[in-house]
Scaffold this active site. Structure first.
Site, PDB file in Angstrom:
ATOM      1  N   ASP A  30     -17.712 -12.675   6.427  1.00 14.18           N
ATOM      2  CA  ASP A  30     -16.258 -12.544   6.419  1.00 14.18           C
ATOM      3  C   ASP A  30     -15.859 -12.034   7.806  1.00 14.18           C
ATOM      4  OD1 ASP A  30     -13.661 -11.735   6.261  1.00 14.18           O
ATOM      5  OD2 ASP A  30     -13.885 -10.550   4.433  1.00 14.18           O
ATOM      6  N   TYR A  70     -14.506  -4.310   2.468  1.00 18.40           N
ATOM      7  CA  TYR A  70     -13.141  -4.737   2.158  1.00 18.40           C
ATOM      8  C   TYR A  70     -13.053  -6.231   2.473  1.00 18.40           C
ATOM      9  CZ  TYR A  70      -8.171  -5.505   2.182  1.00 18.40           C
ATOM     10  OH  TYR A  70      -6.923  -6.005   1.907  1.00 18.40           O
ATOM     11  N   TYR A  87       0.816  -1.226   0.000  1.00 20.80           N
ATOM     12  CA  TYR A  87       0.000   0.000   0.000  1.00 20.80           C
ATOM     13  C   TYR A  87       0.845   1.269   0.000  1.00 20.80           C
ATOM     14  CZ  TYR A  87      -3.496  -3.349   1.726  1.00 20.80           C
ATOM     15  OH  TYR A  87      -4.317  -4.429   1.890  1.00 20.80           O
ATOM     16  N   LYS A  96      -6.571 -14.028  10.167  1.00 20.46           N
ATOM     17  CA  LYS A  96      -5.877 -13.146  11.115  1.00 20.46           C
ATOM     18  C   LYS A  96      -5.648 -13.795  12.490  1.00 20.46           C
ATOM     19  CE  LYS A  96      -7.269  -8.759   8.976  1.00 20.46           C
ATOM     20  NZ  LYS A  96      -6.040  -8.152   8.513  1.00 20.46           N
TER      21      LYS A  96
HETATM   22  C1  LIG Z   1     -12.593  -8.414   6.534  1.00 18.50           C
HETATM   23  C2  LIG Z   1     -11.335  -8.853   5.856  1.00 18.50           C
HETATM   24  N1  LIG Z   1     -11.378  -9.837   4.960  1.00 18.50           N
HETATM   25  C3  LIG Z   1     -10.278 -10.276   4.339  1.00 18.50           C
HETATM   26  C4  LIG Z   1      -9.052  -9.707   4.588  1.00 18.50           C
HETATM   27  C5  LIG Z   1      -7.835 -10.192   3.854  1.00 18.50           C
HETATM   28  O1  LIG Z   1      -7.037 -10.965   4.672  1.00 18.50           O
HETATM   29  P1  LIG Z   1      -5.496 -11.213   4.267  1.00 18.50           P
HETATM   30  O2  LIG Z   1      -4.799  -9.913   4.416  1.00 18.50           O
HETATM   31  O3  LIG Z   1      -5.046 -12.261   5.255  1.00 18.50           O
HETATM   32  O4  LIG Z   1      -5.500 -11.720   2.863  1.00 18.50           O
HETATM   33  C6  LIG Z   1      -8.953  -8.668   5.509  1.00 18.50           C
HETATM   34  C7  LIG Z   1      -7.655  -8.026   5.792  1.00 18.50           C
HETATM   35  O5  LIG Z   1      -7.547  -6.996   6.388  1.00 18.50           O
HETATM   36  C8  LIG Z   1     -10.124  -8.220   6.167  1.00 18.50           C
HETATM   37  O6  LIG Z   1     -10.103  -7.209   7.028  1.00 18.50           O
END
Ligand SMILES: Cc1ncc(COP(=O)(O)O)c(C=O)c1O
Length: 400
Positions: free
Chosen positions: A223, A133, A6, A250
């Site tokens: 998610d 996101y 980023y 995470k």
């Molecule tokens: C809600 C959500 N989904 C998916 C992701 C993507 O995860 P990764 O960075 O492990 O690919 C993130 C990352 O911040 C997230 O906040």
């Protein structure tokens, strides 16, 4: 050289170099910093946790990795069993992968193929949220909704397969009324939209979404890569409203190693389970079910349960509400709090320029983005450390 995430590499600030990390602290050669963002919201138990370290080193002595193609092993089996017992409802089938983005891709692929396998081939549309996101891979960019992130998405323009709505009931009703025949799934970050600006919304929206999904036979995907494991003050938002597919990442491994799980319910699993080879889920990341990741995830979940992390998070929220009560400033648009997340939204992103160094000088690592100054601290933080983080955030405005 490293190509950093980023960043405009030409103008980026030199990153702080970390030489050690322990508990809530990151160490640079000069300073000790409280990590107020838990390494992108993942390090819930803090760094160098003795029990997590032991779990991972004990597994490394046996083997670090074997593939799940044609092989299996105890750490992956135990983690799948643990998730089956730990997660609500009939979310029983764990498909492992190596990152949150990939796990969301898998969830979308599962949902698409679920209906494809049943011959409902017109169901290709995803209902997603404004400011969503879900990761940085191509399909997750498509379901995401933030032009501040994915500049390259402009090359394709908006996807004809995705509809974005605000988190408001009339928009939800209208989308189902208009698109239900084509709708395949609804994908949301439940209750808390993270990278889209730490936006919080009401549970009633998710309850109604569940009803409409049931009414029109649409799959509901949560998610919980960011919200899972307590960040909203709930273990999972899925404890309150049950999705058909749940995505975890995470904090799954306590932030030790990238790993993720796409967990399907009975109905979704049965949509693949028959004699037709073409009804198989064709996905298989090399490092899925990595033995180190599974071992550390098992220990992380054990700590979360045995040490009553939900009460730690309630404590974090109570201290945050107390410390932020009455905080206002002409540059601040809103202060939002939920569970282990606090966000100060400003009107003008320029008003956050320089905050990172300001925080560094006060012993806090922070990474504001766009108009959002936030903290998502490790759950092991003490009251004194948390107050230091919050005081630093407030001091930035008060001195101006
Ligand atoms: C809600 C959500 N989904 C998916 C992701 C993507 O995860 P990764 O960075 O492990 O690919 C993130 C990352 O911040 C997230 O906040």
């Amino acid at each position: 050289m490293i190509w950093y995430p980023y960043e405009q590499m030409k103008t980026m600030r030199t990153p702080y170099k970390i030489v050690d990390a322990n508990g809530v602290y990151l160490y640079t050669p000069e300073r000790r910093l409280i990590d107020s963002v838990s390494s992108w919201w993942s390090v819930i138990h803090g760094y160098k946790h003795p029990e997590l370290n032991r779990a991972i080193t004990a597994q490394a002595e046996r083997f670090s990795h074997v593939m799940l193609g044609g092989l299996t092993h105890e750490p992956a089996q135990r983690l799948a069993d643990k998730l089956q017992a730990f997660l609500p409802g009939d979310l029983n089938y764990s498909f492992f992968s190596d990152s949150g983005s990939v796990a969301v891709e898998v969830a979308l692929k599962m949902a698409l193929q679920y209906y494809w396998n049943q011959g409902e081939r017109q169901r290709t549309m995803v209902l997603a949220l404004e400011h969503a996101y879900h990761g940085d891979t191509f399909k997750t960019m498509e379901v995401g909704d933030d032009e501040d992130y994915h500049f390259v998405q402009k090359a394709y323009g908006p996807s004809p397969h995705v509809v974005h709505i605000p988190t408001e009931l009339p928009a939800l009703e209208a989308a189902f009324a208009q698109y239900h025949q084509m709708l395949n799934c609804m994908l949301v970050e439940p209750l808390l939209q993270g990278a889209g600006g730490m936006r919080m919304y009401d549970l009633s929206f998710l309850k109604r979404a569940r009803e409409l999904c049931d009414q029109y036979g649409v799959l509901l995907i949560f998610d919980e890569v960011a919200t899972g494991f307590g960040r909203t003050g709930n273990r999972f938002v899925a404890d309150l409203v049950l999705p058909d597919i749940l995505v975890l990442g995470k904090a799954l491994t306590g932030g030790y190693i990238g790993h993720a799980a796409t967990v399907a319910n009975q109905k979704v699993f049965e949509g693949f389970y028959d004699d037709c080879p073409e009804h198989a889920l064709m996905h298989g990341p090399t490092f899925m079910g990595n033995a180190l990741a599974c071992s550390v995830a098992l220990k992380s979940i054990e700590l979360f349960e045995d040490q009553d992390y939900l009460s730690k998070i309630r404590h974090i929220e109570a201290i945050t509400r107390r410390e932020m009560a009455g905080f206002a400033h002409p540059k601040v648009k809103e202060v939002r709090m939920l569970g282990g997340c606090v966000c100060v939204e400003v009107y003008d992103p320029a008003d956050l320029l320089g905050f990172q160094q300001f925080a560094y000088d006060r012993g806090v690592f922070s990474r504001p983005f766009l108009r959002y100054l936030y903290a998502m601290v490790p759950y092991i933080i003490t009251e004194e450390q948390l107050v230091q983080v919050l005081d630093t955030m407030k001091a930035w405005f008060i001195r101006q």
